[in-house]
Design an enzyme around this catalytic site. Structure first.
Site, mmCIF file in Angstrom:
data_model
loop_
_atom_site.group_PDB
_atom_site.id
_atom_site.type_symbol
_atom_site.label_atom_id
_atom_site.label_comp_id
_atom_site.label_asym_id
_atom_site.label_seq_id
_atom_site.Cartn_x
_atom_site.Cartn_y
_atom_site.Cartn_z
ATOM 1 N N LYS A 150 -32.435 -25.822 -28.461
ATOM 2 C CA LYS A 150 -32.899 -27.188 -28.707
ATOM 3 C C LYS A 150 -31.794 -28.071 -29.283
ATOM 4 C CE LYS A 150 -36.923 -25.809 -30.672
ATOM 5 N NZ LYS A 150 -38.280 -26.024 -31.219
ATOM 6 N N ARG A 194 -46.067 -24.392 -39.468
ATOM 7 C CA ARG A 194 -46.485 -25.077 -38.241
ATOM 8 C C ARG A 194 -47.982 -24.924 -38.050
ATOM 9 N NH1 ARG A 194 -42.031 -25.523 -35.099
ATOM 10 N NH2 ARG A 194 -43.219 -27.111 -34.023
ATOM 11 N N PRO A 214 -39.785 -31.653 -29.562
ATOM 12 C CA PRO A 214 -39.312 -31.370 -28.198
ATOM 13 C C PRO A 214 -39.066 -29.878 -28.015
ATOM 14 C CG PRO A 214 -38.069 -33.156 -29.201
ATOM 15 C CD PRO A 214 -38.903 -32.543 -30.278
ATOM 16 N N GLU A 215 -39.428 -29.388 -26.845
ATOM 17 C CA GLU A 215 -39.197 -27.987 -26.521
ATOM 18 C C GLU A 215 -37.884 -27.875 -25.758
ATOM 19 O OE1 GLU A 215 -42.062 -25.594 -26.788
ATOM 20 O OE2 GLU A 215 -43.245 -27.095 -27.826
#
Ligand SMILES: [Zn+2]
Length: 264
Positions: free
Chosen positions: A51, A251, A2-3
Site C-alpha cells: 500500500k 479495526r 485504500p486496499e
C-alpha cells in the site's frame, strides 16, 4: 482505507501521467520536505509496493536516483491533471505536494509518510513488507510461512499485518474470511487451508486490479459488490442471517455468524 489494488491503480495513473517527463516545478507543502526542489528531475517510474507508493526520479544534478515515498492511509489521494485543467474540489490546505511536467500536473492530497530517499535506500521505507500480492515478485509460500509464524494470533489481524503479506485492507480481509467460511477470531493455527486462503486473496486483488470499483461478488452494481463488508444488519447473500460488525483490534470486522461460525 485504500486496499492494495487501489494503490496499484494510483501508481499506474501517476506513471501514465508523469513517466518520462522532466519536472518543471515541484512544490512540497510538508515541513520535512519544504526546502526540496526537484525541478529538472526526470520521472523514471511510479510503482506500488503493497500500500506504499514509490515515485522514482533521475536526480536533477548528478546525484543518485531518488524515490519519493507516500502512503494514502485512510484519506490520501493522488490526482493527475492536464496543465491548466481545473483541480478537483478539495481544500487547498489538503495539498501536500505538486509536481509539474510539460504534460501533466500531479497533486497529492492528504499524503502520509512523505519521504525522499536515494532509490538504493528504498528498503529503509518498505523493506519490512511481506510479499506483495500485486508485485512482480509475489511469493505465496513466503506469505503462508509468515502468517503461520504467529499461530495464536487471530486470522483477521494476521491478514491485515503488512509484514506478513502486503496489500490486504479491511475490505478484502472481511470478504476473504466470508468466502472461506472462517470466523475472523479464529487463531491462525486453526485455519484449515492457509495456502488456499492466500491464493484466494491473490485472485481477488488481481481481479480488481485496473478498475476503481472493487467487487468480491462478481457484480459491479452499486450495493452488490460485497458479501459482508459495509453490510451491517443486512441479510447474508448466502443464508439470510444478519451480517454483524464489531471492533477487532484497532479495526472493525464484518461477518456472517452463520456462514462463519466460531468464537466471536
Ligand atoms: Zn451467511
Amino acid at each position: 482505507m485504500p486496499e492494495g489494488d487501489t494503490v496499484w491503480n494510483t501508481a499506474r495513473a501517476l506513471h501514465r501521467a508523469l513517466a518520462g517527463g522532466q519536472l518543471t516545478a515541484s512544490d512540497f507543502r510538508v515541513p520535512q520536505l519544504a526546502t526540496v526542489d526537484l525541478t529538472g528531475a526526470v520521472v523514471l517510474e511510479s510503482a506500488a509496493r503493497g500500500k506504499h507508493l514509490l515515485l522514482r526520479f533521475r536526480a536533477p544534478a548528478d546525484g543518485p536516483p531518488l524515490t519519493l515515498h507516500s502512503h494514502l492511509r485512510m484519506d490520501g489521494a493522488w490526482r493527475a491533471y492536464a496543465p491548466g485543467e481545473r483541480w478537483a474540489a478539495r481544500p487547498a490546505h489538503t495539498v501536500r505536494v505538486v509536481l509539474r511536467t510539460s504534460e501533466a500536473v500531479a497533486v497529492g492530497y492528504h499524503l502520509h509518510d512523505l519521504a525522499l530517499v536515494p532509490t538504493a535506500e528504498e528498503a529503509t521505507l518498505v523493506g519490512h513488507l511481506g510479499p506483495d500480492l500485486l508485485g512482480p515478485d509475489w511469493d505465496p509460500a513466503e506469505a503462508v510461512r509468515r502468517l503461520a509464524a504467529e499461530p495464536n494470533r487471530s486470522i483477521a489481524e494476521a491478514l491485515l499485518d503488512q509484514t506478513n503479506l502486503a496489500g490486504i485492507g479491511n475490505l478484502y480481509k472481511s470478504e476473504l474470511l466470508f468466502l472461506r467460511g472462517i470466523s475472523p477470531w479464529t487463531p491462525v493455527r486453526d485455519v484449515p487451508d492457509l495456502p488456499g486462503m492466500v491464493a484466494l486473496a491473490h485472485r481477488l486483488l488481481m481481479a480488481n486490479r485496473g478498475r476503481w470499483t472493487q467487487s468480491t461478488t462478481g457484480s459491479l452494481h452499486r450495493g452488490r459488490t460485497s458479501y459482508v463488508y459495509g453490510r451491517r444488519s443486512e441479510p447474508c447473500r448466502r443464508c439470510g442471517a444478519t451480517i454483524r460488525k464489531r471492533d477487532q483490534g484497532e479495526r472493525v470486522t464484518y461477518w456472517c455468524p452463520a456462514c462463519q461460525p466460531g468464537r466471536d
